[in-house]
Write a protein that holds these residues in place. Structure first.
Motif, PDB file in Angstrom:
ATOM      1  N   GLY A 154       0.841  -1.202   0.000  1.00 49.95           N
ATOM      2  CA  GLY A 154       0.000   0.000   0.000  1.00 49.95           C
ATOM      3  C   GLY A 154       0.870   1.245   0.000  1.00 49.95           C
ATOM      4  O   GLY A 154       1.917   1.276   0.646  1.00 49.95           O
ATOM      5  N   LEU A 155       0.433   2.252  -0.741  1.00 50.69           N
ATOM      6  CA  LEU A 155       1.154   3.533  -0.746  1.00 50.69           C
ATOM      7  C   LEU A 155       0.241   4.575  -0.120  1.00 50.69           C
ATOM      8  O   LEU A 155      -0.864   4.834  -0.632  1.00 50.69           O
ATOM      9  CB  LEU A 155       1.529   3.942  -2.174  1.00 50.69           C
ATOM     10  CG  LEU A 155       2.512   2.999  -2.863  1.00 50.69           C
ATOM     11  CD1 LEU A 155       1.757   1.978  -3.713  1.00 50.69           C
ATOM     12  CD2 LEU A 155       3.473   3.760  -3.745  1.00 50.69           C
ATOM     13  N   GLY A 156       0.662   5.109   1.028  1.00 45.44           N
ATOM     14  CA  GLY A 156      -0.203   6.048   1.740  1.00 45.44           C
ATOM     15  C   GLY A 156       0.607   7.149   2.388  1.00 45.44           C
ATOM     16  O   GLY A 156       1.807   7.289   2.146  1.00 45.44           O
ATOM     17  N   ASN A 157      -0.085   7.902   3.221  1.00 45.22           N
ATOM     18  CA  ASN A 157       0.546   9.043   3.877  1.00 45.22           C
ATOM     19  C   ASN A 157      -0.003   9.118   5.297  1.00 45.22           C
ATOM     20  O   ASN A 157      -1.196   9.338   5.497  1.00 45.22           O
ATOM     21  CB  ASN A 157       0.203  10.320   3.084  1.00 45.22           C
ATOM     22  CG  ASN A 157       0.908  11.526   3.614  1.00 45.22           C
ATOM     23  OD1 ASN A 157       1.053  11.698   4.822  1.00 45.22           O
ATOM     24  ND2 ASN A 157       1.358  12.390   2.722  1.00 45.22           N
ATOM     25  N   SER A 158       0.886   8.888   6.275  1.00 47.85           N
ATOM     26  CA  SER A 158       0.418   8.773   7.652  1.00 47.85           C
ATOM     27  C   SER A 158      -0.050  10.099   8.235  1.00 47.85           C
ATOM     28  O   SER A 158      -0.573  10.130   9.343  1.00 47.85           O
ATOM     29  CB  SER A 158       1.516   8.173   8.536  1.00 47.85           C
ATOM     30  OG  SER A 158       2.647   9.010   8.477  1.00 47.85           O
ATOM     31  N   THR A 159       0.117  11.204   7.498  1.00 50.30           N
ATOM     32  CA  THR A 159      -0.426  12.459   8.029  1.00 50.30           C
ATOM     33  C   THR A 159      -1.931  12.537   7.746  1.00 50.30           C
ATOM     34  O   THR A 159      -2.609  13.419   8.244  1.00 50.30           O
ATOM     35  CB  THR A 159       0.266  13.696   7.414  1.00 50.30           C
ATOM     36  OG1 THR A 159       0.155  13.631   6.013  1.00 50.30           O
ATOM     37  CG2 THR A 159       1.719  13.781   7.799  1.00 50.30           C
ATOM     38  N   TYR A 160      -2.434  11.633   6.936  1.00 52.30           N
ATOM     39  CA  TYR A 160      -3.878  11.621   6.654  1.00 52.30           C
ATOM     40  C   TYR A 160      -4.554  10.603   7.568  1.00 52.30           C
ATOM     41  O   TYR A 160      -3.949   9.612   7.978  1.00 52.30           O
ATOM     42  CB  TYR A 160      -4.144  11.223   5.198  1.00 52.30           C
ATOM     43  CG  TYR A 160      -3.765  12.285   4.197  1.00 52.30           C
ATOM     44  CD1 TYR A 160      -4.728  13.121   3.648  1.00 52.30           C
ATOM     45  CD2 TYR A 160      -2.450  12.446   3.792  1.00 52.30           C
ATOM     46  CE1 TYR A 160      -4.384  14.093   2.721  1.00 52.30           C
ATOM     47  CE2 TYR A 160      -2.094  13.421   2.873  1.00 52.30           C
ATOM     48  CZ  TYR A 160      -3.067  14.237   2.336  1.00 52.30           C
ATOM     49  OH  TYR A 160      -2.738  15.195   1.429  1.00 52.30           O
ATOM     50  N   GLU A 161      -5.843  10.858   7.812  1.00 51.83           N
ATOM     51  CA  GLU A 161      -6.573  10.006   8.742  1.00 51.83           C
ATOM     52  C   GLU A 161      -6.678   8.560   8.232  1.00 51.83           C
ATOM     53  O   GLU A 161      -6.539   7.611   8.977  1.00 51.83           O
ATOM     54  CB  GLU A 161      -7.968  10.615   8.949  1.00 51.83           C
ATOM     55  CG  GLU A 161      -8.725   9.957  10.067  1.00 51.83           C
ATOM     56  CD  GLU A 161     -10.081  10.605  10.287  1.00 51.83           C
ATOM     57  OE1 GLU A 161     -10.331  11.699   9.749  1.00 51.83           O
ATOM     58  OE2 GLU A 161     -10.889   9.971  10.983  1.00 51.83           O
ATOM     59  N   PHE A 162      -6.906   8.397   6.939  1.00 52.97           N
ATOM     60  CA  PHE A 162      -7.178   7.049   6.428  1.00 52.97           C
ATOM     61  C   PHE A 162      -5.906   6.450   5.823  1.00 52.97           C
ATOM     62  O   PHE A 162      -5.852   6.086   4.658  1.00 52.97           O
ATOM     63  CB  PHE A 162      -8.311   7.098   5.400  1.00 52.97           C
ATOM     64  CG  PHE A 162      -9.563   7.679   5.967  1.00 52.97           C
ATOM     65  CD1 PHE A 162     -10.438   6.887   6.688  1.00 52.97           C
ATOM     66  CD2 PHE A 162      -9.843   9.037   5.830  1.00 52.97           C
ATOM     67  CE1 PHE A 162     -11.577   7.429   7.252  1.00 52.97           C
ATOM     68  CE2 PHE A 162     -10.986   9.586   6.375  1.00 52.97           C
ATOM     69  CZ  PHE A 162     -11.851   8.784   7.094  1.00 52.97           C
ATOM     70  N   TYR A 163      -4.887   6.362   6.662  1.00 49.18           N
ATOM     71  CA  TYR A 163      -3.563   5.928   6.203  1.00 49.18           C
ATOM     72  C   TYR A 163      -3.628   4.528   5.587  1.00 49.18           C
ATOM     73  O   TYR A 163      -4.057   3.576   6.227  1.00 49.18           O
ATOM     74  CB  TYR A 163      -2.605   5.953   7.394  1.00 49.18           C
ATOM     75  CG  TYR A 163      -1.233   5.395   7.106  1.00 49.18           C
ATOM     76  CD1 TYR A 163      -0.492   5.851   6.031  1.00 49.18           C
ATOM     77  CD2 TYR A 163      -0.681   4.407   7.924  1.00 49.18           C
ATOM     78  CE1 TYR A 163       0.770   5.339   5.764  1.00 49.18           C
ATOM     79  CE2 TYR A 163       0.585   3.891   7.663  1.00 49.18           C
ATOM     80  CZ  TYR A 163       1.298   4.364   6.583  1.00 49.18           C
ATOM     81  OH  TYR A 163       2.540   3.850   6.314  1.00 49.18           O
ATOM     82  N   ASN A 164      -3.224   4.425   4.346  1.00 52.34           N
ATOM     83  CA  ASN A 164      -3.157   3.155   3.626  1.00 52.34           C
ATOM     84  C   ASN A 164      -4.451   2.342   3.669  1.00 52.34           C
ATOM     85  O   ASN A 164      -4.428   1.094   3.645  1.00 52.34           O
ATOM     86  CB  ASN A 164      -1.983   2.320   4.137  1.00 52.34           C
ATOM     87  CG  ASN A 164      -0.792   2.482   3.200  1.00 52.34           C
ATOM     88  OD1 ASN A 164      -0.978   2.443   1.977  1.00 52.34           O
ATOM     89  ND2 ASN A 164       0.390   2.670   3.730  1.00 52.34           N
TER      90      ASN A 164
END
Ligand code: FAD
Length: 689
Positions: A154-164
């Motif tokens: 998964g490619l996500g961004n932990s600063t966002y609420e719905f991380y990955n």
């Protein structure tokens, strides 16, 4: 019907025909497929299993990608997996293949090994555009995937609420249908800037697990080209069939009526950008060292439309300095204009750009050569080191995370800097150019929140872009720069003839065959960041820095509503912040004009962080104005946030929860649920990056 009506009707008809036939003519929505040449894939069906059978593939790597990062990782994984385990592997855009027969894949392809998924999470936990249909398939058409083995990153961004969230959803839904996850879900985190290392760590353990589970034999990874590059010495770059960086093949030597119509009427989308005139560029900052550009894109010669709150994508090209530096270290500087032809050696692989072309064109227009270099890239290029000494150095540095971080990342090296550093400036003259094409990510468009209003200026798009230039400490004369924003700065300098402005990087502004002269390729992305449909609904907007961009559009839209005689426009509360009122206050003079037109309806509250001893930010101002905020929310106000995702947007949300808690005298949990409910009702909207 007068002549004008008739011509509009014809234009619509042409666009409609073009749109309904676009998949046939231009190869669907695969980013790469518009560049497909006669040497590319010949398959007619998009049935995944049939494609794999016809091309003898035994593994498939899918990508759900919005900005190209997941696609890039999927290609790397696919190549390495194929080379390491000698398993013919294909890569596929999730939207480009049909899954009808996927559940039978183990029967249809008895030696099928594995499906890999590279899934980006987009916006607020949503799938990327190209993954939407795949999830529909899983939810509605797919019964049973028992026995199908898969892996997922998964490619996500932990600063966002719905991380990955989408990586997790992929794993959950595939497992629910009986598919078997090998290893663990990989979690790549863009928020901490560790995507590359997260991928490498996941991949290293995973390959061992895959080897044991599938009982595969491992071999030394060796580069196997999927593209053949040949020099066409009999051709010259002035030949009209040679692509010199035109936005797509329709722009190369367009002659027929169909081609010329396309250039005017499109349809334009993320695979077919429009070459838009850039006009009225100006500087918005009052500073010698920082820049922010206001630029206007003219749509009047096309049928392209936008609506207030949408995003515009700008397709950049790389700077002269970056292109020269890379051509130089690859020992291609004297061959920069040599014509090269590309041929796909894999029937499932689309050529990534139009061919024939030149070395210079490829580096300038099609590859992401400017950003930080990845450890993975240096590891894989090590097989082409120019000498033994360099090989030892590469192994020492690229083989260890910490060494790489200390020697390369902290010095902000791009690919060319890194290669020069590792070889002590000895040219890397045995790197196959196909390797460069296959290993460097494709140059991606950059998105900007539109700062004009479609109600006010239907055929002009405004943007507000801060120029990415950061001076680093060591060496002290070096800057790290952003590709697109420095290109915009160059255009602004040229248009305004401000010769005093010292440019850190320069660009070929004329472009292929002088086609770009004051123009840039663009497309428009529809956004869900929209004003309430009822003009009388109050709005609260929080947008420091360039976060003000879409709100300038919103306010101009409101001004237009008033000018059109609407007496019932709702209250507008705008929180804006920047460093200093006389330095980076964007559109400083415009807000008073809007205020005059909107009268008491409009209130702007400013926070200048560097004018007081204690720094003051928009969230502090929000808290100071708690009762007004709650009063408007009680009246049904929509709450909008735009700008920095990592810190500002989080702080604003926290502050709003605090405001609910204090003003409504409820617990933190209830206050937090109230804010969540606003989101659910689409009354809390974010446009953050
Ligand atoms: P890039 O080339 O993409 O570089 C990105 C960063 O990497 C830069 O800071 C650059 O200095 C740094 N960098 C370069 N080389 C290195 C290196 N070797 N090592 C480490 N770092 C390096 N921006 C706005 O200004 N206004 C807007 O309205 C706006 N709206 C947006 C809306 C959306 C939906 C999104 C997703 C983004 C938005 N952005 C906006 C951000 C914008 O898309 C770009 O990301 C931004 O302008 C930088 O683009 P660039 O091509 O100039 O920089």
């Amino acid at each position: 019907m007068d002549v004008l009506d008739l011509s509009v009707l014809i234009a619509i008809l042409i666009a409609l025909i073009a749109y309904t036939t676009k998949d046939k003519l231009w190869g669907g929505n695969n980013k790469s497929s518009n560049y497909d040449s006669s040497s590319g894939p010949k398959t007619t069906s998009n049935d995944l299993v049939e494609i794999m059978k016809n091309s003898n593939k035994r593994a498939v790597v899918f990508y759900g990608s919005q900005t190209g990062t997941a696609e890039d990782y999927s290609l790397k994984f696919s190549k390495e997996f194929q080379s390491k385990f000698n398993v013919p592997t294909m890569t596929a855009d999730l939207a480009d293949v049909s899954f009808e027969n996927f559940q039978n894949i183990n029967n249809e392809i008895p030696d099928f090994e594995i499906a890999a998924f590279f899934m980006a999470t987009y916006g607020e936990g949503e799938p990327t555009d190209n993954a939407v249909e795949f999830f529909d398939y899983l939810a509605n058409e797919c019964d049973d995937l028992s026995g199908i083995k898969f892996v997922c990153f998964g490619l996500g961004n932990s600063t966002y609420e719905f991380y990955n969230a989408i990586g997790q959803k992929t794993v959950d839904e595939l497992k629910e249908k009986g598919a078997i996850l090998i290893g663990e879900l990989g979690l790549g985190d863009d928020g901490t800037g560790t995507m590359d290392e997260d991928y490498l760590a996941w991949k290293e353990t995973l390959f061992d697990t895959i080897k044991d589970t599938l009982k595969l034999k491992e071999q030394a990874v060796k580069y196997q080209p999927a593209i053949e590059v040949s020099e066409k010495l009999e051709m010259d770059k002035s030949d009209l069939t040679v692509s010199l960086g035109e936005p797509n093949k329709h722009y190369v030597n367009a002659k027929s009526d169909d081609e010329l119509n396309f250039l005017k009427y499109g349809p334009f989308d993320h695979t077919h950008p429009y070459l838009a005139p850039v006009q009225n560029t100006k500087e918005l900052f009052n500073s010698n060292s920082r820049h922010c550009i206001h630029a206007e894109f003219d749509l009047s010669n096309t049928n392209l439309k936008y609506s207030t709150g949408d995003h515009i994508a700008i397709w950049p090209s790389n700077s002269n300095e970056k292109v020269d530096k890379l051509l130089n270290i690859l020992d291609l500087i004297n061959k920069r204009d040599t014509v090269i032809d590309l041929k796909s050696l894999d029937s499932t692989l689309h050529l990534p750009f139009p061919t024939p072309t030149t070395y210079d064109t490829v580096l300038r227009h099609y590859l992401e050569i400017s950003g930080p270099v990845s450890r993975q890239f240096i590891q894989s290029i090590s097989q082409f080191c120019p000498n033994e000494e360099t090989k030892v150095e590469v192994e020492k540095i690229a083989g260890h995370k910490e060494n790489f971080h200390n020697s390369i990342t902290t010095k902000y090296f791009d690919i060319a800097d890194c290669l020069s550093y590792l070889s002590k400036n000895v040219k890397w003259n045995s790197v196959p150019f196909s390797f460069i094409i296959e290993s460097i990510a494709k140059l991606q468009p950059r998105y900007y929140s539109i700062s004009s209003a479609s109600g006010m200026e239907k055929q002009t798009i405004h943007i507000t872009a801060v120029v990415e230039q950061e001076k680093i400490k060591d060496p002290s004369d070096k800057f790290i720069t952003g590709v697109t924003t420095n290109l915009l700065l160059n255009i602004k300098q040229k248009q305004n003839k401000d010769g005093d402005l010292k440019l850190i990087e320069t660009y070929d502004l004329e472009g292929p065959r002088n086609m770009f002269h004051n123009k840039l390729p663009i497309h428009i992305r529809r956004s869900t960041f929209k004003l309430p449909s009822n003009p009388s609904t109050p709005i609260i907007m929080v947008g420091p820095g360039t976060g003000a961009a879409p709100f300038r559009g919103f306010i101009r839209e409101k001004v237009k509503q008033v000018e059109n005689g609407n007496k019932n426009v709702g209250e507008i509360l705008f929180f804006y912040g920047c460093r200093k009122s006389d330095e980076d206050f964007l559109y400083k003079d415009e807000w008073t004009e809007y205020s005059k037109k909107l009268d008491s309806k409009f209130k702007m509250i400013t926070a200048f962080s560097r004018e007081t001893e204690k720094k003051v930010y928009v969230q502090d101002k929000l808290l100071e104005n708690s009762s007004k905020v709650i009063e408007l929310i009680n009246k049904g106000a929509f709450f909008y946030v735009c700008g920095d995702a990592a810190n500002m947007a989080k702080s604003v949300q926290k502050t709003l929860i605090q405001i609910f808690k204090d003003e409504k005298k409820v617990t933190e949990e209830i206050a937090s649920n109230m804010v969540k409910q606003l989101r659910v009702n689409n009354r809390y909207q974010e446009d953050v990056w």
